[in-house]
Design an enzyme around this catalytic site. Structure first.
Site, mmCIF file in Angstrom:
data_model
loop_
_atom_site.group_PDB
_atom_site.id
_atom_site.type_symbol
_atom_site.label_atom_id
_atom_site.label_comp_id
_atom_site.label_asym_id
_atom_site.label_seq_id
_atom_site.Cartn_x
_atom_site.Cartn_y
_atom_site.Cartn_z
ATOM 1 N N ALA A 13 0.876 -1.188 0.062
ATOM 2 C CA ALA A 13 0.070 -0.035 -0.093
ATOM 3 C C ALA A 13 0.849 1.366 0.050
ATOM 4 C CB ALA A 13 -0.775 -0.008 1.252
ATOM 5 N N CYS A 44 4.085 -12.169 -0.547
ATOM 6 C CA CYS A 44 3.354 -13.371 -1.158
ATOM 7 C C CYS A 44 4.223 -14.331 -1.609
ATOM 8 C CB CYS A 44 2.250 -13.045 -2.015
ATOM 9 S SG CYS A 44 1.060 -11.975 -1.376
#
Lengths: 475, 475
Positions: A13, A44
């Protein structure tokens, strides 16, 4: 005078926001403070780095502070924000390397502090060899532990996304894996009837699975046991506590204990989820929502003027649930970051919300969900029904065919689609996206049955499994 | 008295209609007449049967006439309809095995006559070894020819879907393949800038590609040449013509000739498309649309009371073009068949149209399209623009990553999405379906950019290629 944008947090973000703000406004001063030593990384990818598919951690680092500097974005790692003063428009910053503390001014502030791992306060949780997986430092520590200690077995506490990916990663190193999950099913974010397929796949790969088992404590090697004996003798309540803590830090984890069982563990992953990092925001009067995350509007504005929030620290509007919830995902963080960055830089953007799409690969299985599960649909007050089908991923006559399971959840009265779960060995991730697009548009199961989905024998049967499920739901 | 439903054509549309009609109405008499020797087969599997992936043709036969009989559906193969009398509500039937002709009565009639291959009227087109690929008989003949004649080379006339699939099938048998396409690009149903990726893949697999080459004639071996010489001598115009025809049938194809070149060909596939089989329907007063297919409403009714049509013989409403067109695909045929069967049996169903989704696999490439190409968008009067991007199919750091190319076509004034083309080595078929769902709902490129698409490193980058393209289009 040049205006100044300060961004707290430099992962998905935060860095999306910074990049976007720079594009929108060439004159803005932009500084990003990041508590850890790294920014702009693909978190991830950690399980794939630990597994070995991605050999170097550097591959996960998208852009360095130097590269951001070249764009006119100042990035300061190992800098922690400890307080905000909304009236003075300042933040208190600690340089974690030097220990130096200073005050910085902002005209606009974006809180992209993300989530933090919250290991349950269990005896032994501080033992050496017990890890969470959240930061680059965590990933490096886990990989280092595997390499140096060559553990024969590992226990994963929590059968969520991280737990499943780590089961695969450990197995690739020949480590025997036990998953201990407090709830009665694996991956509690999906429905129990679909979780059965995952449990089968885990067992097929010799993963030991203990469902409905709550971890009570972690046991370490000798130094810990000795100190615990001292504590039990109540020599001195206060001193003993700190001695336990010190000894715990030296001792290595050896076992994970539930009320009924004990599992040998030369390393432990605590995958029991994260919670939004909102402490100093809350203290500054930034409103926190029902689920503990920062409340934002669709421009990513908080209740405090000129303070924005994005990513796993903030709420997100769930278009199907019709309300804001907490659902920290990398894709959402990037999108919210863009919107926050645009608006904070003087542009105009809004975020129309998510439908809750997620996918995970575990061994040969692809597991995807979008919208609401049947369980959550009921939780959110919907009169929900479901239709579940099993089909094949290709035309039935093609070689190497595999099963694919589709569960659709829909509203009984309106037949409006509420969500789906798809599990299979191929064609799952992008199939869930078809449902995600349908949910975005508020389609019914009748509409879904009418979609003109692609067909060729290697990719689908003439009636795609989605259409088969939609036809069953339409009856 | 029991009512009687007659269905002409027993492939996708016809058998879907029959099955559906039986489910809706237990008392209906249902008879299906099929001209060829087979019904209910997966025609899209023929290239995989010829290639060898599907070893037995039986695997492509979904249900036999006997199985339909057990459901109370009479299926008569090798029975051709030659005429309809809408006033008397009868059809003229010829049993192709016995030659016997008879009249059958119907209360409702469904025309599911499909498409027919239309080899261009070129000299030599009747030569032995020249095939179209439409029926089970065609597929068997091609496979038999390969086995018996062991051809070293083959020419494919037409670079459409069948041509591409057959190029792969022939290559698998070690046959050297030349594709001759009259237009200046391969696969003229997609835009030229995207077709380039296919041309590269073909060349990488040593397929010779002649674009902008129009076939003038096919040349055969000795017997044919002798007779042509006779004809040239104009011994007797009429007799020579029939002699040429007779000799052509005996002679084997040896070459395909364009105005500037000749290509050795021990077998030829004519993949120049099909046209709707509508002769006897037209003769009976059934209205034929602009594109030569039977005009139907959204209940699959023709202009003639109690006569329905479905599948490749009929038009289909294209939701993006906003008009009915001809686009013969197996998925559409099955859906239209269900609707026609439901309505003809006394139920009520409608077909809301297609968006024109198709996918094909060719060697390692997956080629998909939906909606309108830029070329067709302009043809249909849209002020269309496009955005094209190249990305990777997985997170950038994952091993075995491959490129994926996405072209979005959208309306300049409204930003409404009009179509997409996607080409890559994985994740293409179901990605095009995301766009198909978006087109069904009339989304703009802004909406598309907001979709909550799934992400995990093995399946997509954080910003899915679709979102990247949508962001570019949104600028």
């Amino acid at each position: 005078m040049t205006e100044r944008l300060v961004i707290v947090g430099g992962v998905a973000a935060g860095m999306s926001a910074a990049t976007r703000a720079r594009r929108i406004n060439k004159n803005l001063d932009i500084t990003v403070y990041e508590k850890t030593g790294y920014v702009s990384y693909g978190a991830c990818g950690f399980p794939y780095f630990i597994k070995g598919d991605v050999p170097e951690i550097e591959a996960l680092l998208i852009r360095s502070p130097q590269e951001f500097a070249a764009q006119g974005i100042e990035v300061l790692v190992q800098h922690e924000i400890t307080a905000i003063d909304p009236a003075a428009k300042t933040v208190q910053v600690t340089n974690l390397r030097s220990g130096r503390t200073f005050t910085d001014h902002w005209d606009r502030l974006i809180l992209a502090t993300g989530g933090q791992a919250v290991p349950p306060p269990l005896p032994g949780i501080d033992l050496n060899g017990v890890f969470t997986l959240r930061t680059v430092e965590d990933a490096l520590a886990i990989k280092c532990w595997i390499k140096e200690k060559q553990p024969q077995n590992a226990v994963i506490i929590g059968g969520g996304y991280i737990g499943l990916e780590m089961a695969e990663a450990f197995s690739a190193h020949g480590i025997r894996v036990t998953i201990v999950e407090a709830q009665s099913q694996i991956l509690p974010t999906i429905d129990a009837d679909m979780a059965v397929h995952i449990e089968q796949e885990l067992r097929a790969h010799n993963i030991e699975l203990y469902l409905g088992h709550k971890v009570k404590s972690l046991d370490g090697d000798a130094p810990l046991r000795r100190v615990i004996a001292l504590t039990a003798a109540k020599v001195n309540g206060h001193d003993a506590a700190s001695m336990v803590q010190a000894a715990t830090r030296q001792a290595r984890v050896r076992a994970v204990l539930t009320s009924g069982a004990g599992f040998p563990a030369e390393m432990v992953i605590v995958g029991t989820g994260t919670k939004p990092a909102v402490e100093f925001a809350r203290a500054a009067g930034v409103e926190i929502g029902l689920f503990g995350a920062i409340r934002v509007n669709n421009r990513q504005q908080t209740n405090v003027p000129d303070i924005y929030a994005a990513g796993a620290a903030s709420e997100v509007y769930h278009r199907v649930a019709g309300q804001s919830i907490l659902l920290p995902l990398a894709t959402t963080a990037s999108k919210q970051g863009r919107v926050a960055g645009t608006n904070a830089a003087g542009g105009r953007a809004h975020f129309s919300g998510i439908v809750g799409t997620a996918v995970v690969k575990m061994f040969d299985l692809q597991i995807a969900q979008t919208g609401l599960t049947e369980k959550y649909a009921k939780y959110f007050g919907f009169d929900a029904r479901s239709a579940t089908i099993s089909a094949t991923a290709h035309a039935h006559y093609m070689p190497g065919n595999t099963p694919i399971h589709v569960k659709l959840v829909y509203e009984t009265t309106t037949q409006r689609l509420l969500g789906a779960q798809i599990i299979g060995k191929e064609g799952v991730a992008k199939r869930i996206d078809v449902i995600a697009a349908a949910l975005h548009s508020g389609l019914t199961v009748y509409d879904l049955a009418e979609l003109d989905l692609s067909y060729a024998p290697p990719f689908a049967p003439v009636w795609d499994p989605i259409l088969v499920a939609a036809n069953v739901a339409s009856k």
